[in-house]
Design an enzyme around this catalytic site. Structure first.
Site, PDB file in Angstrom:
ATOM      1  N   LYS A  20       1.099  -1.303  -0.443  1.00  0.00           N
ATOM      2  CA  LYS A  20       0.124   0.127  -0.015  1.00  0.00           C
ATOM      3  C   LYS A  20       0.528   1.254   0.370  1.00  0.00           C
ATOM      4  O   LYS A  20       0.552   2.556  -0.684  1.00  0.00           O
ATOM      5  CB  LYS A  20      -1.066   0.591   1.012  1.00  0.00           C
ATOM      6  CG  LYS A  20      -1.871  -0.970   1.303  1.00  0.00           C
ATOM      7  CD  LYS A  20      -3.091  -1.048   2.401  1.00  0.00           C
ATOM      8  CE  LYS A  20      -1.603  -1.012   3.835  1.00  0.00           C
ATOM      9  NZ  LYS A  20      -2.091  -2.581   4.418  1.00  0.00           N
ATOM     10  N   ARG A  97     -10.213   0.185   8.108  1.00  0.00           N
ATOM     11  CA  ARG A  97     -10.022  -0.873   8.046  1.00  0.00           C
ATOM     12  C   ARG A  97     -11.013  -2.008   9.107  1.00  0.00           C
ATOM     13  O   ARG A  97      -9.954  -2.661   9.041  1.00  0.00           O
ATOM     14  CB  ARG A  97      -8.907  -0.486   9.093  1.00  0.00           C
ATOM     15  CG  ARG A  97      -7.434  -1.717   8.958  1.00  0.00           C
ATOM     16  CD  ARG A  97      -6.659  -1.322   9.423  1.00  0.00           C
ATOM     17  NE  ARG A  97      -4.774  -1.439  10.075  1.00  0.00           N
ATOM     18  CZ  ARG A  97      -3.830  -0.786   8.712  1.00  0.00           C
ATOM     19  NH1 ARG A  97      -4.727   0.200   8.529  1.00  0.00           N
ATOM     20  NH2 ARG A  97      -2.612  -1.413   8.601  1.00  0.00           N
ATOM     21  N   ARG A 164      10.067  -1.742  11.967  1.00  0.00           N
ATOM     22  CA  ARG A 164       9.502  -1.120  13.254  1.00  0.00           C
ATOM     23  C   ARG A 164       8.976  -2.309  13.731  1.00  0.00           C
ATOM     24  O   ARG A 164       9.563  -3.484  13.393  1.00  0.00           O
ATOM     25  CB  ARG A 164       8.342  -1.929  11.663  1.00  0.00           C
ATOM     26  CG  ARG A 164       7.713   0.036  11.309  1.00  0.00           C
ATOM     27  CD  ARG A 164       7.312  -0.157   9.624  1.00  0.00           C
ATOM     28  NE  ARG A 164       5.571  -0.985  10.195  1.00  0.00           N
ATOM     29  CZ  ARG A 164       4.628  -1.216   9.914  1.00  0.00           C
ATOM     30  NH1 ARG A 164       4.677  -0.485   8.286  1.00  0.00           N
ATOM     31  NH2 ARG A 164       3.478  -1.476   9.796  1.00  0.00           N
TER      32      ARG A 164
HETATM   33  P1  AP5 Z   1       5.193  -1.320   1.978  1.00  0.00           P
HETATM   34  O1  AP5 Z   1       4.582  -0.548   1.028  1.00  0.00           O
HETATM   35  O2  AP5 Z   1       5.434  -1.128   2.506  1.00  0.00           O
HETATM   36  O3  AP5 Z   1       3.388  -2.173   2.456  1.00  0.00           O
HETATM   37  P2  AP5 Z   1       2.727  -1.804   3.351  1.00  0.00           P
HETATM   38  O4  AP5 Z   1       0.640  -2.491   2.713  1.00  0.00           O
HETATM   39  O5  AP5 Z   1       2.037  -0.484   2.989  1.00  0.00           O
HETATM   40  O6  AP5 Z   1       2.486  -2.255   4.851  1.00  0.00           O
HETATM   41  P3  AP5 Z   1       2.769  -1.914   5.885  1.00  0.00           P
HETATM   42  O7  AP5 Z   1       3.137  -2.861   6.801  1.00  0.00           O
HETATM   43  O8  AP5 Z   1       2.964  -0.361   5.952  1.00  0.00           O
HETATM   44  O9  AP5 Z   1       1.075  -1.860   6.707  1.00  0.00           O
HETATM   45  P4  AP5 Z   1      -0.330  -2.342   7.824  1.00  0.00           P
HETATM   46  O10 AP5 Z   1      -1.309  -2.289   6.989  1.00  0.00           O
HETATM   47  O11 AP5 Z   1       0.795  -3.308   7.682  1.00  0.00           O
HETATM   48  O12 AP5 Z   1       0.934  -0.541   8.238  1.00  0.00           O
HETATM   49  P5  AP5 Z   1       0.064   0.710   8.485  1.00  0.00           P
HETATM   50  O13 AP5 Z   1       1.275   1.525   9.042  1.00  0.00           O
HETATM   51  O14 AP5 Z   1      -0.748   0.772   8.013  1.00  0.00           O
HETATM   52  O15 AP5 Z   1       4.981  -2.911   1.741  1.00  0.00           O
HETATM   53  C1  AP5 Z   1       5.731  -3.908   2.061  1.00  0.00           C
HETATM   54  C2  AP5 Z   1       7.490  -4.395   1.349  1.00  0.00           C
HETATM   55  O16 AP5 Z   1       7.714  -4.942   0.643  1.00  0.00           O
HETATM   56  C3  AP5 Z   1       9.025  -3.556   1.754  1.00  0.00           C
HETATM   57  O17 AP5 Z   1       9.841  -3.782   2.433  1.00  0.00           O
HETATM   58  C4  AP5 Z   1       8.472  -2.819   0.511  1.00  0.00           C
HETATM   59  O18 AP5 Z   1      10.196  -1.914   0.475  1.00  0.00           O
HETATM   60  C5  AP5 Z   1       8.412  -4.286  -0.396  1.00  0.00           C
HETATM   61  N1  AP5 Z   1       7.943  -4.287  -1.179  1.00  0.00           N
HETATM   62  C6  AP5 Z   1       6.532  -3.800  -2.138  1.00  0.00           C
HETATM   63  N2  AP5 Z   1       7.293  -3.498  -3.473  1.00  0.00           N
HETATM   64  C7  AP5 Z   1       7.648  -5.150  -3.813  1.00  0.00           C
HETATM   65  C8  AP5 Z   1       8.308  -5.595  -5.466  1.00  0.00           C
HETATM   66  N3  AP5 Z   1       7.752  -5.101  -6.668  1.00  0.00           N
HETATM   67  N4  AP5 Z   1       9.680  -6.837  -5.195  1.00  0.00           N
HETATM   68  C9  AP5 Z   1       9.710  -6.178  -3.582  1.00  0.00           C
HETATM   69  N5  AP5 Z   1       9.422  -5.899  -2.362  1.00  0.00           N
HETATM   70  C10 AP5 Z   1       8.041  -5.059  -2.812  1.00  0.00           C
HETATM   71  O19 AP5 Z   1      -0.592   0.311   9.841  1.00  0.00           O
HETATM   72  C11 AP5 Z   1       0.598  -0.260  11.108  1.00  0.00           C
HETATM   73  C12 AP5 Z   1      -0.445  -0.474  12.318  1.00  0.00           C
HETATM   74  O20 AP5 Z   1      -1.189   0.661  12.972  1.00  0.00           O
HETATM   75  C13 AP5 Z   1      -1.812  -0.961  12.481  1.00  0.00           C
HETATM   76  O21 AP5 Z   1      -0.684  -2.768  12.769  1.00  0.00           O
HETATM   77  C14 AP5 Z   1      -2.610  -0.853  13.224  1.00  0.00           C
HETATM   78  O22 AP5 Z   1      -1.735  -1.763  14.693  1.00  0.00           O
HETATM   79  C15 AP5 Z   1      -2.407   0.571  13.550  1.00  0.00           C
HETATM   80  N6  AP5 Z   1      -2.926   1.343  12.592  1.00  0.00           N
HETATM   81  C16 AP5 Z   1      -2.856   1.811  11.558  1.00  0.00           C
HETATM   82  N7  AP5 Z   1      -3.939   2.156  11.002  1.00  0.00           N
HETATM   83  C17 AP5 Z   1      -4.959   1.841  11.652  1.00  0.00           C
HETATM   84  C18 AP5 Z   1      -6.758   1.787  11.395  1.00  0.00           C
HETATM   85  N8  AP5 Z   1      -7.419   2.891  10.296  1.00  0.00           N
HETATM   86  N9  AP5 Z   1      -7.573   1.165  12.408  1.00  0.00           N
HETATM   87  C19 AP5 Z   1      -7.080   0.221  13.401  1.00  0.00           C
HETATM   88  N10 AP5 Z   1      -5.670   0.535  14.099  1.00  0.00           N
HETATM   89  C20 AP5 Z   1      -4.780   1.506  12.811  1.00  0.00           C
END
Ligand code: AP5
Length: 230
Positions: A20, A97, A164
């Site tokens: 994402k 979410r 992280r």
């Molecule tokens: P990346 O682009 O980082 O993926 P992402 O989907 O953004 O991953 P996140 O882990 O940040 O999402 P998340 O939903 O767990 O966390 P969030 O920060 O929203 O890509 C992943 C990896 O792949 C990277 O290393 C990248 O380099 C690699 N990659 C990409 N493309 C590639 C390719 N083509 N080839 C190889 N590698 C590649 O949330 C964190 C926490 O916050 C949650 O767990 C929760 O506790 C809380 N939170 C946030 N929002 C809410 C909400 N609305 N309600 C409740 N809790 C919430």
């Protein structure tokens, strides 16, 4: 006619580590009218700054659990409310979410288009363990996909990269479970509204070509509709 640009609200849905953030940054560089709203980045900033919200959120985040809906809705509400008042286009990344977050969002904004990223779990676990971030900016690196110029160092600031806290294997598994339980139902919710498009694949660079083409069409279509109303 030369109608003023229409405000759009775009949502990007997908599993944790499903790309994402990576796809969002590509969208923002090609479509600068969007303001990025990443609740994950925003929460991590609160944690770093030691705010009360950050202290409250950290224990959920580290465990791979969702932060309670009330807290999240309150955090995002000011942004969505001012966007709807000023006509700012938003790219929502990580919010809503849960169904309850989606329903409460419906009171302030209409989601025009939803990108649903679909990536196999095996790939996610592999990638997350390879991910390093620059905490102050939220820049994301990966040693296999997007390595920093110097090992362990942010390209722009020269500061140290870190992993992280929730990228440990047990938390990753819990985040994937939470996704299935709480977030997956949103796929049907937005599909039923007729605004969802699913993009399948493993490579963000390849997926993005289709996302970009689709988004250009959608945005042009929205502007035409607006012209017809005049
Ligand atoms: P990346 O682009 O980082 O993926 P992402 O989907 O953004 O991953 P996140 O882990 O940040 O999402 P998340 O939903 O767990 O966390 P969030 O920060 O929203 O890509 C992943 C990896 O792949 C990277 O290393 C990248 O380099 C690699 N990659 C990409 N493309 C590639 C390719 N083509 N080839 C190889 N590698 C590649 O949330 C964190 C926490 O916050 C949650 O767990 C929760 O506790 C809380 N939170 C946030 N929002 C809410 C909400 N609305 N309600 C409740 N809790 C919430």
């Amino acid at each position: 006619s030369s109608a003023a640009a229409v405000a759009h609200t775009l949502l990007i849905l997908g599993k944790p580590g499903g790309g994402k953030g990576t796809i969002s940054s590509k969208i923002l560089s090609d479509f600068p009218q969007f303001k990025h709203v990443s609740t994950g980045d925003e929460l991590r900033q609160h944690v770093r700054n030691g705010t009360e919200l950050g202290l409250q959120a950290k224990k959920f985040m580290d465990e791979g659990l969702l932060v309670p809906d009330e807290v999240m809705i309150k955090m995002v509400f000011a942004t969505t409310q001012s966007a709807s008042a000023t006509g700012q286009s938003l790219l929502l990344d990580g919010f809503p979410r849960t169904l309850s977050q989606a329903q409460s969002l419906d009171n302030t904004l209409t989601i025009n288009h939803v990108i649903n990223l679909c990536i196999p779990n095996e790939i996610i676990v592999e990638r997350i363990s390879d991910r390093w971030i620059h905490p102050a900016s939220g820049r994301v690196y990966s040693y296999s996909y997007r390595p920093p110029k110097v090992h362990g160092i942010d390209d722009e600031t020269g500061e140290q990269l870190v992993q992280r806290d929730d990228d440990k294997p047990a938390s990753v598994m819990r985040r994937l479970e939470k996704y299935e339980e709480a977030t997956r139902p949103l796929v049907d919710y937005y599909r039923d509204k007729g605004v969802l498009q699913t993009f399948k694949g493993t490579m963000s660079d390849v997926i993005y070509v289709d996302v970009k083409r689709w988004l250009e069409e959608k945005l042009a279509g929205d502007d035409d509709e607006e012209d017809e109303k005049e």
